[in-house]
Scaffold this motif. Structure first.
Motif, short mmCIF file in Angstrom:
data_model
loop_
_atom_site.label_atom_id
_atom_site.label_comp_id
_atom_site.label_asym_id
_atom_site.label_seq_id
_atom_site.Cartn_x
_atom_site.Cartn_y
_atom_site.Cartn_z
N GLU A 1 0.82 -1.21 0.00
CA GLU A 1 0.00 0.00 0.00
C GLU A 1 0.86 1.27 0.00
O GLU A 1 0.58 2.23 -0.70
CB GLU A 1 -0.94 0.01 1.21
N GLU A 2 1.96 1.26 0.78
CA GLU A 2 2.85 2.41 0.83
C GLU A 2 3.54 2.65 -0.52
O GLU A 2 3.67 3.79 -0.97
CB GLU A 2 3.91 2.24 1.93
N LEU A 3 3.97 1.57 -1.16
CA LEU A 3 4.61 1.71 -2.47
C LEU A 3 3.63 2.25 -3.51
O LEU A 3 3.98 3.11 -4.32
CB LEU A 3 5.18 0.37 -2.93
N ARG A 4 2.42 1.73 -3.49
CA ARG A 4 1.41 2.21 -4.44
C ARG A 4 1.14 3.69 -4.24
O ARG A 4 1.04 4.45 -5.20
CB ARG A 4 0.13 1.38 -4.32
N ALA A 5 1.04 4.12 -2.99
CA ALA A 5 0.80 5.54 -2.70
C ALA A 5 2.01 6.38 -3.13
O ALA A 5 1.85 7.44 -3.75
CB ALA A 5 0.52 5.73 -1.21
N GLU A 6 3.21 5.90 -2.84
CA GLU A 6 4.45 6.63 -3.18
C GLU A 6 4.57 6.87 -4.69
O GLU A 6 5.00 7.93 -5.12
CB GLU A 6 5.65 5.82 -2.68
N GLY B 1 1.99 6.70 -6.89
CA GLY B 1 0.74 7.13 -7.50
C GLY B 1 -0.03 6.02 -8.20
O GLY B 1 -0.77 6.28 -9.15
N LEU B 2 0.12 4.81 -7.73
CA LEU B 2 -0.59 3.67 -8.32
C LEU B 2 -1.91 3.46 -7.60
O LEU B 2 -2.02 3.77 -6.41
CB LEU B 2 0.26 2.41 -8.22
N PRO B 3 -2.90 2.93 -8.29
CA PRO B 3 -4.18 2.68 -7.63
C PRO B 3 -4.06 1.56 -6.60
O PRO B 3 -3.14 0.73 -6.69
CB PRO B 3 -5.10 2.25 -8.78
N PRO B 4 -4.97 1.51 -5.64
CA PRO B 4 -4.95 0.42 -4.65
C PRO B 4 -5.08 -0.93 -5.34
O PRO B 4 -5.61 -1.03 -6.45
CB PRO B 4 -6.17 0.70 -3.77
N TYR B 5 -4.62 -1.96 -4.68
CA TYR B 5 -4.72 -3.33 -5.21
C TYR B 5 -6.18 -3.66 -5.46
O TYR B 5 -7.04 -3.43 -4.61
CB TYR B 5 -4.11 -4.32 -4.22
N ASP B 6 -6.48 -4.20 -6.64
CA ASP B 6 -7.84 -4.56 -7.03
C ASP B 6 -7.87 -6.04 -7.38
O ASP B 6 -7.39 -6.44 -8.44
CB ASP B 6 -8.28 -3.72 -8.23
N PRO C 1 6.25 -14.23 2.58
CA PRO C 1 6.54 -15.44 3.36
C PRO C 1 6.84 -15.08 4.81
O PRO C 1 7.46 -14.06 5.08
CB PRO C 1 7.78 -16.01 2.67
N LYS C 2 6.38 -15.93 5.72
CA LYS C 2 6.59 -15.69 7.14
C LYS C 2 8.08 -15.52 7.42
O LYS C 2 8.90 -16.32 7.00
CB LYS C 2 6.04 -16.86 7.95
N GLY C 3 8.43 -14.44 8.09
CA GLY C 3 9.80 -14.19 8.46
C GLY C 3 10.63 -13.49 7.40
O GLY C 3 11.75 -13.11 7.63
N ALA C 4 10.06 -13.30 6.21
CA ALA C 4 10.83 -12.68 5.13
C ALA C 4 10.83 -11.17 5.21
O ALA C 4 11.71 -10.52 4.69
CB ALA C 4 10.28 -13.12 3.77
N GLY C 5 9.83 -10.59 5.85
CA GLY C 5 9.74 -9.14 5.91
C GLY C 5 9.19 -8.58 4.62
O GLY C 5 9.02 -9.29 3.63
N ALA C 6 8.87 -7.33 4.62
CA ALA C 6 8.33 -6.70 3.42
C ALA C 6 9.45 -6.48 2.42
O ALA C 6 10.61 -6.38 2.78
CB ALA C 6 7.70 -5.35 3.79
N ARG C 7 9.07 -6.39 1.17
CA ARG C 7 10.08 -6.09 0.16
C ARG C 7 10.62 -4.70 0.39
O ARG C 7 9.89 -3.78 0.70
CB ARG C 7 9.47 -6.15 -1.23
N LYS C 8 11.88 -4.58 0.17
CA LYS C 8 12.53 -3.30 0.43
C LYS C 8 12.71 -2.57 -0.89
O LYS C 8 13.49 -2.99 -1.73
CB LYS C 8 13.87 -3.55 1.10
N ALA C 9 11.98 -1.49 -1.08
CA ALA C 9 12.07 -0.74 -2.32
C ALA C 9 13.14 0.31 -2.24
O ALA C 9 13.86 0.55 -3.19
CB ALA C 9 10.72 -0.11 -2.65
N LYS C 10 13.23 0.97 -1.13
CA LYS C 10 14.26 1.99 -0.96
C LYS C 10 14.46 2.22 0.54
O LYS C 10 13.63 1.86 1.34
CB LYS C 10 13.87 3.28 -1.67
N THR C 11 15.57 2.80 0.87
CA THR C 11 15.91 3.03 2.27
C THR C 11 15.95 4.53 2.53
O THR C 11 16.54 5.27 1.77
CB THR C 11 17.28 2.42 2.60
N LYS C 12 15.28 4.95 3.60
CA LYS C 12 15.38 6.36 4.01
C LYS C 12 16.59 6.50 4.88
O LYS C 12 16.85 5.71 5.77
CB LYS C 12 14.12 6.77 4.80
N LYS C 13 17.37 7.51 4.64
CA LYS C 13 18.59 7.72 5.43
C LYS C 13 18.34 8.64 6.57
O LYS C 13 17.55 9.47 6.59
CB LYS C 13 19.67 8.28 4.52
#
Length: 121
Positions: free
Chosen positions: A81-86, A88-93, A109-121
């Motif tokens: 949801e955060e990536l879509r908002a960042e 400008g993509l529509p919500p998952y349909d 997957p359990k324990g994998a964590g969310a995909r990391k798109a970018k890191t804030k410094k």
């Protein structure tokens, strides 16, 4: 699909590679030395080439391991949801996804964590 594993000490491996491959029956064969994994013969029937190549790429595996480590160490990760908002993509349909051949929202997957798109410094 969950696959089972067969373990075989390398010293007891007497069949040819071709025979071992023909007898996998959907289970990975793990060759061991002193009880530790050394090599694997893995069934790939039904797997597409892209998944096979990416899933066994040392660079891709390093990327995934690094992302998981950074996530555990507190790096900012983003939800779908955060990536879509960042971007400008529509919500998952779900209906649109189904129309495009996808059967559901990808699960993390359990324990994998969310995909990391970018890191804030």
């Amino acid at each position: 699909m969950k696959r089972s594993l067969k373990k075989l000490p390398l010293a007891k491996a007497t069949t040819t590679l071709a025979e071992a491959a023909e007898n996998l029956d959907g289970a990975a064969l793990i060759l061991t030395v002193k009880g530790k994994p050394m090599a694997a013969l893995v069934p790939v029937e039904g797997m597409d080439w892209e998944s096979l190549v990416v899933g066994t790429s040392p660079d891709f595996i390093d990327l995934i391991e690094r992302s998981r480590r950074e996530s555990r160490e507190g790096a900012k990760t983003y939800s779908d949801e955060e990536l879509r908002a960042e971007f400008g993509l529509p919500p998952y349909d779900p209906a649109r996804a189904k129309a495009n051949g996808r059967t559901g929202k990808p699960a993390t997957p359990k324990g994998a964590g969310a995909r990391k798109a970018k890191t804030k410094k």
